[in-house]
Design an enzyme around this catalytic site. Structure first.
Site, PDB file in Angstrom:
ATOM      1  N   ASP A 104       0.874  -1.307   0.130  1.00 40.01           N
ATOM      2  CA  ASP A 104      -0.049  -0.002   0.065  1.00 40.01           C
ATOM      3  C   ASP A 104       0.912   1.254   0.122  1.00 40.01           C
ATOM      4  O   ASP A 104       1.381   1.582  -1.207  1.00 40.01           O
ATOM      5  CB  ASP A 104      -0.913  -0.043   1.187  1.00 40.01           C
ATOM      6  N   ARG A 166     -10.748 -13.450   6.291  1.00 36.26           N
ATOM      7  CA  ARG A 166      -9.544 -13.714   5.710  1.00 36.26           C
ATOM      8  C   ARG A 166      -9.735 -15.111   4.792  1.00 36.26           C
ATOM      9  O   ARG A 166      -8.974 -15.311   4.020  1.00 36.26           O
ATOM     10  CB  ARG A 166      -8.382 -13.924   6.841  1.00 36.26           C
TER      11      ARG A 166
HETATM   12  P1  XMP Z   1       1.887  -0.368   3.775  1.00 34.97           P
HETATM   13  O1  XMP Z   1       1.127   0.794   3.708  1.00 34.97           O
HETATM   14  O2  XMP Z   1       3.023  -0.267   4.733  1.00 34.97           O
HETATM   15  O3  XMP Z   1       0.975  -1.563   4.434  1.00 34.97           O
HETATM   16  O4  XMP Z   1       2.410  -0.822   2.212  1.00 34.97           O
HETATM   17  C1  XMP Z   1       0.713  -2.735   3.999  1.00 34.97           C
HETATM   18  C2  XMP Z   1      -0.459  -3.099   5.007  1.00 34.97           C
HETATM   19  O5  XMP Z   1      -1.260  -2.492   5.288  1.00 34.97           O
HETATM   20  C3  XMP Z   1      -2.604  -3.324   5.243  1.00 34.97           C
HETATM   21  N1  XMP Z   1      -3.387  -3.072   4.249  1.00 34.97           N
HETATM   22  C4  XMP Z   1      -4.777  -3.428   3.714  1.00 34.97           C
HETATM   23  N2  XMP Z   1      -5.237  -4.509   4.391  1.00 34.97           N
HETATM   24  N3  XMP Z   1      -7.022  -4.343   2.959  1.00 34.97           N
HETATM   25  C5  XMP Z   1      -6.471  -4.956   4.153  1.00 34.97           C
HETATM   26  O6  XMP Z   1      -6.873  -5.766   4.501  1.00 34.97           O
HETATM   27  C6  XMP Z   1      -6.466  -3.323   2.269  1.00 34.97           C
HETATM   28  O7  XMP Z   1      -6.862  -2.718   1.310  1.00 34.97           O
HETATM   29  C7  XMP Z   1      -5.224  -2.897   3.002  1.00 34.97           C
HETATM   30  N4  XMP Z   1      -4.227  -2.051   2.260  1.00 34.97           N
HETATM   31  C8  XMP Z   1      -3.264  -2.016   3.187  1.00 34.97           C
HETATM   32  C9  XMP Z   1      -2.236  -4.911   5.278  1.00 34.97           C
HETATM   33  O8  XMP Z   1      -1.787  -5.233   6.509  1.00 34.97           O
HETATM   34  C10 XMP Z   1      -0.847  -4.555   4.552  1.00 34.97           C
HETATM   35  O9  XMP Z   1       0.015  -5.861   4.822  1.00 34.97           O
END
Ligand code: XMP
Ligand code: MG
Length: 180
Positions: A104, A166
């Site tokens: 993300d 999940r």
């Molecule tokens: P970053 O922002 O560090 O975060 O790249 C990655 C983690 O954020 C969570 N994440 C999500 N989890 N649906 C989810 O269930 C989403 O759309 C989503 N976007 C981010 C996830 O834990 C991921 O590993």
């Protein structure tokens, strides 16, 4: 507020996920001919992708697991990452593939990559089922990417809604109006 006009919810079917996993497995095999790649599952979200990916790879592999948690808001990474579960096995001189559910902002992986690089693997690559490039804050090269998605909160196939869903065998996004 993340929905753009004309853009429906994200829907990635079981069949699409499994077909893409096969393609990624072929690419991993080709990139690691004569080697034994060491795949690291980033818990919790990556577990179904990881299980299907390692079973699709038709060559010897070893596996390990780690868990990182970011402080603060559950749906957005702060960049402050805490290692909740460390690796069991050394990765020095190994061909490591870190397996994530979604990139993300990229802040979690940026932290993890720095941590893993410090342990001197022979190579270090990233596999991620999903990527939301529109939200990236840290530059991350994803070597094995399943799907690029727009900025919507998705769940299923390891990704959760308040720890639920999940176990869904597909990926979908929340109905408009029910998020943020
Ligand atoms: P970053 O922002 O560090 O975060 O790249 C990655 C983690 O954020 C969570 N994440 C999500 N989890 N649906 C989810 O269930 C989403 O759309 C989503 N976007 C981010 C996830 O834990 C991921 O590993
Ligand atoms: Mg995760």
């Amino acid at each position: 507020m993340s929905h753009q006009p004309g853009q429906g919810p994200v829907q990635i079917t079981t069949e699409e996920i499994q077909a893409r996993i096969q393609e990624l497995a072929r690419k991993i095999e080709a990139d690691h001919a004569g080697r034994v790649p060491h795949l690291i599952c980033v818990l919790n979200g990556a577990f179904p992708f990881f299980a299907d990916l390692v079973r699709a790879i038709q060559m010897p592999v070893t596996v390990d697991f780690l868990q990182a948690s970011s402080y603060g808001d559950a749906q957005e990474s702060t960049g402050e990452v805490k290692l909740v579960k460390d690796l069991q096995f050394p990765i020095k001189d190994r061909d490591v593939i870190v397996v994530e559910d979604i990139v993300d902002t990229g802040l979690t992986l940026k932290y993890l990559m720095q941590y893993l690089e410090g342990r001197h693997p022979s190579s270090l690559r990233i596999a991620s089922l999903l990527s939301k490039p529109s939200r990236r804050k840290a530059e991350i090269t994803i070597d094995y990417l399943g799907f690029t998605i727009p900025n919507a909160y998705v769940y299923g196939f390891g990704l959760d809604r308040a720890q639920l869903d999940r176990n869904l065998p597909f990926i979908t996004s929340e109905e408009p109006g029910s998020d943020e």
